[in-house]
Scaffold this motif. Sequence first.
Motif, mmCIF file in Angstrom:
data_model
loop_
_atom_site.group_PDB
_atom_site.id
_atom_site.type_symbol
_atom_site.label_atom_id
_atom_site.label_comp_id
_atom_site.label_asym_id
_atom_site.label_seq_id
_atom_site.Cartn_x
_atom_site.Cartn_y
_atom_site.Cartn_z
ATOM 1 N N TRP A 171 0.854 -1.193 0.000
ATOM 2 C CA TRP A 171 0.000 0.000 0.000
ATOM 3 C C TRP A 171 0.888 1.241 0.000
ATOM 4 O O TRP A 171 1.789 1.381 0.818
ATOM 5 C CB TRP A 171 -0.929 0.002 1.202
ATOM 6 C CG TRP A 171 -2.051 0.968 1.022
ATOM 7 C CD1 TRP A 171 -2.220 2.175 1.632
ATOM 8 C CD2 TRP A 171 -3.161 0.805 0.129
ATOM 9 N NE1 TRP A 171 -3.360 2.784 1.194
ATOM 10 C CE2 TRP A 171 -3.971 1.973 0.264
ATOM 11 C CE3 TRP A 171 -3.556 -0.191 -0.768
ATOM 12 C CZ2 TRP A 171 -5.143 2.142 -0.466
ATOM 13 C CZ3 TRP A 171 -4.717 -0.012 -1.490
ATOM 14 C CH2 TRP A 171 -5.504 1.138 -1.336
ATOM 15 N N GLU A 227 -0.085 1.289 7.902
ATOM 16 C CA GLU A 227 -0.923 1.852 8.960
ATOM 17 C C GLU A 227 -2.169 2.536 8.393
ATOM 18 O O GLU A 227 -3.185 2.677 9.091
ATOM 19 C CB GLU A 227 -0.112 2.847 9.799
ATOM 20 C CG GLU A 227 0.392 4.068 9.043
ATOM 21 C CD GLU A 227 1.660 3.812 8.250
ATOM 22 O OE1 GLU A 227 2.119 4.750 7.568
ATOM 23 O OE2 GLU A 227 2.194 2.676 8.309
ATOM 24 N N ASN A 228 -2.128 2.960 7.140
ATOM 25 C CA ASN A 228 -3.280 3.613 6.512
ATOM 26 C C ASN A 228 -4.059 2.679 5.599
ATOM 27 O O ASN A 228 -5.082 3.079 5.034
ATOM 28 C CB ASN A 228 -2.809 4.810 5.674
ATOM 29 C CG ASN A 228 -2.034 5.817 6.488
ATOM 30 O OD1 ASN A 228 -2.462 6.206 7.564
ATOM 31 N ND2 ASN A 228 -0.878 6.246 5.988
ATOM 32 N N CYS A 229 -3.576 1.470 5.475
ATOM 33 C CA CYS A 229 -4.038 0.583 4.409
ATOM 34 C C CYS A 229 -5.522 0.241 4.521
ATOM 35 O O CYS A 229 -6.268 0.369 3.549
ATOM 36 C CB CYS A 229 -3.186 -0.684 4.426
ATOM 37 S SG CYS A 229 -3.568 -1.850 3.125
ATOM 38 N N THR A 237 -12.212 2.654 1.804
ATOM 39 C CA THR A 237 -12.856 3.869 1.300
ATOM 40 C C THR A 237 -12.802 3.920 -0.224
ATOM 41 O O THR A 237 -13.799 4.236 -0.890
ATOM 42 C CB THR A 237 -12.181 5.115 1.901
ATOM 43 O OG1 THR A 237 -12.354 5.090 3.326
ATOM 44 C CG2 THR A 237 -12.787 6.391 1.342
ATOM 45 N N GLU A 240 -8.200 1.541 6.107
ATOM 46 C CA GLU A 240 -9.182 2.613 5.931
ATOM 47 C C GLU A 240 -9.170 3.149 4.509
ATOM 48 O O GLU A 240 -10.228 3.331 3.879
ATOM 49 C CB GLU A 240 -8.898 3.732 6.925
ATOM 50 C CG GLU A 240 -9.861 4.898 6.830
ATOM 51 C CD GLU A 240 -11.301 4.526 7.157
ATOM 52 O OE1 GLU A 240 -12.215 5.188 6.625
ATOM 53 O OE2 GLU A 240 -11.511 3.549 7.917
ATOM 54 N N GLU A 241 -7.974 3.389 3.973
ATOM 55 C CA GLU A 241 -7.892 3.962 2.628
ATOM 56 C C GLU A 241 -8.379 2.982 1.571
ATOM 57 O O GLU A 241 -9.086 3.376 0.633
ATOM 58 C CB GLU A 241 -6.459 4.395 2.335
ATOM 59 C CG GLU A 241 -6.021 5.596 3.157
ATOM 60 C CD GLU A 241 -4.598 6.028 2.847
ATOM 61 O OE1 GLU A 241 -4.142 6.987 3.475
ATOM 62 O OE2 GLU A 241 -3.942 5.402 1.974
ATOM 63 N N THR A 297 0.784 4.381 0.788
ATOM 64 C CA THR A 297 0.957 5.282 1.926
ATOM 65 C C THR A 297 1.323 4.554 3.214
ATOM 66 O O THR A 297 1.360 5.166 4.270
ATOM 67 C CB THR A 297 -0.322 6.111 2.151
ATOM 68 O OG1 THR A 297 -1.416 5.219 2.401
ATOM 69 C CG2 THR A 297 -0.628 6.972 0.937
#
Length: 449
Positions: A198, A203-205, A211, A207-208, A200
């Motif tokens: 991912w 840790e952001n995977c 979405t 949710e992003e 970014t």
Amino acid sequence: MTDVSHESKLPQERRLVTAVPGPKSEELMARKQATVADGVGAVMPVFAKRASGGVLEDVDGNSFIDFGAGIAVTSVGNSAEAVVRRATAQLEAFTHTCVMVTPYEPYVEVCERLAELTPGDHAKKSALFNSGAEAVENAVKIARTHTKRQAVIVFDHAYHGRTNLTMALTAKNMPYKHGFGPFAPEVYRVPVAYPYRWLTGPENCAEEAATEAIDQITKQVGAENVAAILIEPVLGEGGFIEPAKGFLPRISEFAREHDIVFIADEIQSGFCRTGRWFACEDEGIVPDLITTAKGIAGGLPLAAVTGRAEIMDSAHSGGLGGTYGGNPVACAAALGSIETMREFDLPARARQIEQVMKPRLRKLAEQHGVIGDVRGRGAMLAIELVKPGTKDPDPAATSALAKACHQDGLLVLTTGTYGNVMRFLPPLVISEDLLNEGLDVLERALGTL
């Protein structure tokens, strides 16, 4: 680890008595090339003679440590006692009537066990088939007739089979789809939460990715047009990808909010493989439908769709079936396989396998820059190989590593969208000694890269 290797019919040892492949395997390979279609490939150039417990013996007398289990099929070990006992008794009684002509008790018994074991306490029904691809196709049929909608949502890196519809559902072109189109319509692909890749960061995977997937479904397809969302709780052929925690619950919730049938494809991850009976239990996911195959019947061809009774009953009488689906011998084998899983608590053994293997794999990753990621759970583990210092996939190194393992008596399988993942699927009855010896072989092989 609890030892059940005494059940094995072969010495549980790695043994090399010829080069790999040996002369008898080479002779058989020549016969294969003369009469078997080239499209039917082989991971290892050896021919099996016997297999049991955690080993596979070839026709030349070489004994390989088995880290493949027939692609997660022989989780209870090859020719497990209960599987052989029950299947033999059924063979002696009758081999076939076609359940759609005259039904038989083993079919019903398997459906009863599936209702007990699959997630959720709702009323459940099942239909039995021959292969994972058949199960997936029928799950889509059931979802479409239940919702009166057509669109099916699948994910990046997904694998769902080799039939026309399931090739459409599958993400990877080569070798599964290349040259075989056109494919079935009304299939839409969205991102999956692949933590290692991912952009970014992991840790952001979750949710992003969720979405983005939901946004694409809403804008490009329309939730009101979607019959089913289909996902592997641990993606298999795509590279043993564990979606980042939180992704699956978010997608499942979206499906529930919009009356979309949520289908968990547990064909490779199911039946104790990940340390639970089914991988979707890890985050408390209760799918509307679940597809199973591979580990269900100890090596005999059997698959199932299990789900909410009101959804399963959407198809009209005669709309589901097939001449061989739920063959009585395969059903008897499945009952033996489930008996073995319960007797030896194979979910717990899968967790024990992880406790042995994962720390050693992580240590190897610290020592070898070619290992970019260690992942998986239970006895469904993997390493992703990259060019050191980067995340660039290295399929050549992966192929070379697999070949070196094969030459040294360890059966391993590669996988992944980029062909750069080595997966580990040992039988759940394998001994700790064989696990560690197999990892020793892997360590030596890594030293040759």
